[in-house]
Write a protein that holds these residues in place. Sequence first.
Motif, mmCIF file in Angstrom:
data_model
loop_
_atom_site.group_PDB
_atom_site.id
_atom_site.type_symbol
_atom_site.label_atom_id
_atom_site.label_comp_id
_atom_site.label_asym_id
_atom_site.label_seq_id
_atom_site.Cartn_x
_atom_site.Cartn_y
_atom_site.Cartn_z
ATOM 1 N N LEU A 1 0.804 -1.219 0.000
ATOM 2 C CA LEU A 1 0.000 0.000 0.000
ATOM 3 C C LEU A 1 0.838 1.272 0.000
ATOM 4 C CD1 LEU A 1 -2.795 -0.971 2.556
ATOM 5 C CD2 LEU A 1 -3.035 -0.672 0.089
ATOM 6 N N ARG A 2 2.129 1.132 0.264
ATOM 7 C CA ARG A 2 2.973 2.339 0.350
ATOM 8 C C ARG A 2 3.143 2.990 -1.017
ATOM 9 N NH1 ARG A 2 8.014 3.960 3.975
ATOM 10 N NH2 ARG A 2 6.229 3.936 5.364
ATOM 11 N N ASP A 3 2.986 4.320 -1.060
ATOM 12 C CA ASP A 3 3.210 5.093 -2.282
ATOM 13 C C ASP A 3 4.639 5.604 -2.319
ATOM 14 O OD1 ASP A 3 0.555 5.036 -3.385
ATOM 15 O OD2 ASP A 3 -0.058 6.372 -1.776
ATOM 16 N N GLY A 4 5.065 5.998 -3.498
ATOM 17 C CA GLY A 4 6.382 6.610 -3.625
ATOM 18 C C GLY A 4 6.355 8.049 -3.128
ATOM 19 N N ASN A 5 7.530 8.599 -2.856
ATOM 20 C CA ASN A 5 7.615 9.976 -2.370
ATOM 21 C C ASN A 5 8.428 10.866 -3.300
ATOM 22 O OD1 ASN A 5 10.147 8.956 -1.940
ATOM 23 N ND2 ASN A 5 10.187 9.319 0.272
ATOM 24 N N ARG A 6 8.583 10.437 -4.556
ATOM 25 C CA ARG A 6 9.318 11.238 -5.533
ATOM 26 C C ARG A 6 8.488 11.423 -6.799
ATOM 27 N NH1 ARG A 6 12.960 7.752 -3.159
ATOM 28 N NH2 ARG A 6 14.864 8.689 -2.278
ATOM 29 N N ALA A 7 8.818 12.455 -7.542
ATOM 30 C CA ALA A 7 8.204 12.646 -8.852
ATOM 31 C C ALA A 7 8.839 11.675 -9.848
ATOM 32 C CB ALA A 7 8.402 14.089 -9.316
ATOM 33 N N GLN A 8 8.160 11.441 -10.982
ATOM 34 C CA GLN A 8 8.666 10.482 -11.957
ATOM 35 C C GLN A 8 10.022 10.901 -12.510
ATOM 36 O OE1 GLN A 8 7.184 7.410 -12.755
ATOM 37 N NE2 GLN A 8 9.237 7.133 -13.595
ATOM 38 N N PHE A 9 10.215 12.200 -12.748
ATOM 39 C CA PHE A 9 11.494 12.648 -13.303
ATOM 40 C C PHE A 9 12.632 12.445 -12.293
ATOM 41 C CE2 PHE A 9 10.301 16.457 -10.975
ATOM 42 C CZ PHE A 9 11.512 16.962 -10.514
ATOM 43 N N GLN A 10 12.316 12.499 -10.984
ATOM 44 C CA GLN A 10 13.332 12.237 -9.975
ATOM 45 C C GLN A 10 13.732 10.766 -9.975
ATOM 46 O OE1 GLN A 10 10.972 13.910 -6.705
ATOM 47 N NE2 GLN A 10 12.601 15.414 -6.364
ATOM 48 N N ILE A 11 12.735 9.896 -10.136
ATOM 49 C CA ILE A 11 13.020 8.453 -10.190
ATOM 50 C C ILE A 11 13.858 8.129 -11.417
ATOM 51 C CG2 ILE A 11 11.984 6.166 -10.374
ATOM 52 C CD1 ILE A 11 9.552 7.243 -8.895
ATOM 53 N N ASP A 12 13.495 8.716 -12.554
ATOM 54 C CA ASP A 12 14.260 8.473 -13.789
ATOM 55 C C ASP A 12 15.702 8.944 -13.631
ATOM 56 O OD1 ASP A 12 11.949 7.481 -14.888
ATOM 57 O OD2 ASP A 12 11.406 9.358 -15.894
ATOM 58 N N ALA A 13 15.891 10.071 -12.946
ATOM 59 C CA ALA A 13 17.238 10.592 -12.741
ATOM 60 C C ALA A 13 18.048 9.673 -11.829
ATOM 61 C CB ALA A 13 17.176 11.996 -12.149
ATOM 62 N N MET A 14 17.387 9.106 -10.793
ATOM 63 C CA MET A 14 18.078 8.177 -9.898
ATOM 64 C C MET A 14 18.547 6.938 -10.657
ATOM 65 S SD MET A 14 15.770 8.290 -6.424
ATOM 66 C CE MET A 14 16.801 7.058 -5.612
ATOM 67 N N VAL A 15 17.686 6.415 -11.509
ATOM 68 C CA VAL A 15 18.035 5.219 -12.285
ATOM 69 C C VAL A 15 19.182 5.520 -13.254
ATOM 70 C CG1 VAL A 15 17.183 3.550 -13.970
ATOM 71 C CG2 VAL A 15 15.707 4.277 -12.076
ATOM 72 N N LYS A 16 19.101 6.683 -13.881
ATOM 73 C CA LYS A 16 20.099 7.045 -14.893
ATOM 74 C C LYS A 16 21.475 7.295 -14.298
ATOM 75 C CE LYS A 16 20.857 10.274 -18.720
ATOM 76 N NZ LYS A 16 20.301 11.437 -19.460
ATOM 77 N N TYR B 1 4.930 9.704 -6.379
ATOM 78 C CA TYR B 1 3.926 10.076 -5.375
ATOM 79 C C TYR B 1 2.565 10.257 -6.040
ATOM 80 C CZ TYR B 1 4.699 14.913 -6.991
ATOM 81 O OH TYR B 1 4.795 16.057 -7.741
ATOM 82 N N PRO B 2 1.481 9.995 -5.335
ATOM 83 C CA PRO B 2 0.147 10.013 -5.944
ATOM 84 C C PRO B 2 -0.342 11.417 -6.262
ATOM 85 C CG PRO B 2 -0.037 9.694 -3.584
ATOM 86 C CD PRO B 2 1.433 9.644 -3.906
ATOM 87 N N HIS B 3 -1.117 11.523 -7.321
ATOM 88 C CA HIS B 3 -1.752 12.786 -7.699
ATOM 89 C C HIS B 3 -3.248 12.769 -7.387
ATOM 90 C CE1 HIS B 3 1.821 14.408 -9.747
ATOM 91 N NE2 HIS B 3 2.026 13.166 -10.154
ATOM 92 N N HIS B 4 -3.721 11.616 -6.929
ATOM 93 C CA HIS B 4 -5.122 11.474 -6.522
ATOM 94 C C HIS B 4 -5.158 10.585 -5.281
ATOM 95 C CE1 HIS B 4 -6.504 13.270 -10.289
ATOM 96 N NE2 HIS B 4 -5.640 12.481 -10.922
ATOM 97 N N PRO B 5 -6.141 10.798 -4.414
ATOM 98 C CA PRO B 5 -6.246 9.944 -3.220
ATOM 99 C C PRO B 5 -6.436 8.484 -3.608
ATOM 100 C CG PRO B 5 -7.620 11.903 -2.994
ATOM 101 C CD PRO B 5 -7.156 11.866 -4.421
ATOM 102 N N HIS B 6 -5.900 7.603 -2.785
ATOM 103 C CA HIS B 6 -6.070 6.166 -3.011
ATOM 104 C C HIS B 6 -7.564 5.832 -2.940
ATOM 105 C CE1 HIS B 6 -5.917 1.833 -2.225
ATOM 106 N NE2 HIS B 6 -4.688 1.855 -2.697
ATOM 107 N N PRO B 7 -8.069 5.023 -3.863
ATOM 108 C CA PRO B 7 -9.495 4.678 -3.832
ATOM 109 C C PRO B 7 -9.888 3.964 -2.550
ATOM 110 C CG PRO B 7 -8.306 3.246 -5.355
ATOM 111 C CD PRO B 7 -7.357 4.338 -4.971
ATOM 112 N N VAL B 8 -11.102 4.156 -2.122
ATOM 113 C CA VAL B 8 -11.598 3.502 -0.912
ATOM 114 C C VAL B 8 -11.528 1.990 -1.103
ATOM 115 C CG1 VAL B 8 -13.587 3.158 0.590
ATOM 116 C CG2 VAL B 8 -13.078 5.437 -0.319
ATOM 117 N N THR B 9 -10.877 1.327 -0.163
ATOM 118 C CA THR B 9 -10.663 -0.123 -0.255
ATOM 119 C C THR B 9 -11.056 -0.781 1.053
ATOM 120 O OG1 THR B 9 -8.784 0.274 -1.743
ATOM 121 C CG2 THR B 9 -8.978 -1.929 -0.778
ATOM 122 N N TYR B 10 -11.749 -1.920 0.970
ATOM 123 C CA TYR B 10 -12.173 -2.671 2.146
ATOM 124 C C TYR B 10 -11.439 -4.009 2.201
ATOM 125 C CZ TYR B 10 -16.217 0.516 2.176
ATOM 126 O OH TYR B 10 -17.032 1.621 2.203
#
Length: 376
Positions: free
Chosen positions: A266-281, A301-310
């Motif tokens: 359930l854990r989300d990332g805490n970086r933007a996609q361009f930051q992740i790409d830079a880390m890999v590169k 990191y998420p741009h929308h709240p996680h959907p309600v899950t039961y």
Amino acid sequence: MRQTTITVLSLLAATSLTACGGDKVLLTSEGPVAQGLSDLMLTAIYVMLLVVIPSIIMALWFGWKYRKSNKDADYQPHWAHSTAIEVVVWGIPIIIIAYLAYLAWWGSHEYDPYKPRTENPAEQLTIQVIAEQFKWIFIYPEQNIATVNEVRFPEQKQIAFRVTSNFTMNSFFIPKLAGQIYAMAGMQTQLHLSADNTGVYRGFSSNYSGYGFSQMRFKAHSVTAPEFEQWVQAIKNGQGNTVVVDDKGTTAIQKGLLDQAEFKSLRDGNRAQFQIDAMVKTARTEEEKKAAAIAQAEGPYPHHPHPVTYYSSVESGLFESVINSYMGNYHGDHHPVAHGENMQMPTEHADAQVTATPAQQHDAVATDATATAAGE
């Protein structure tokens, strides 16, 4: 004079904005705790206005009375002291400050978030709250179900929230029902509240905790007792996907067991996609490659709240294991948790053992701050 005028104008602006369809959440509370806090705030404002309003009136009146064109104004060039004025300008503020101090002391004890609203524990519903990155996880230990980004409880039922965090310090807040309470890794805080009526209330994180913190929003549903029981049974029977969770007709996602593996997913990332790409590169060393792989696995990191899950069931002791996983930081490497040993506590003793005292909370926050600074 200037500060007094700004204060009054700010109060008038706030009042006018809320009166024009704004969010009057602090003035329209729907629970006894939030209502009490709202009354305290308004009482303090009214008492302070006993100084503010007369000061404004006297400032205007003195300016008008002693204007240059008023030849009838008293002129006393040798005036130096007035006991009556001294008593008024010192006595009244002292009385007001003393009353506000008493009000703050009384309110701090009466509306203490740790104070149960009922003397009988059997009359309250316990809900365990975990601040995850970046979402809220709610566990119902008595019902053995869990939810993500939604919490439901019966109206007029005393609710006992037990709050912790699985990442940085956060803040759990349902404004219409109670004040905020911090969620901290390795310890448990408490919040007691109830709702007067049925309704849907917004809840969110009121403490910045990373790029995705603005998506840590959830809905708190106060429902009737029969509706709550039906909702619980629907989740336990795997039919939670039939439950409508908003006014758009969106239904929840139904899953099975919430265990350690599912919890970690359930854990989300805490970086933007361009930051992740830079880390890999730019990864060169094994340590950098490992960090890049973890960042890729977590995603941006998420741009929308996680959907309600039961979840229809929960692994036993999950909430306590989240707290215990951080305890090695405070007890050294010799602590059993630091070596991966199982330190599950009996459920009936969990609250007593993992609830932090104010002194422990202060020390833990200082430790986290030092560790964060060192890591940066």
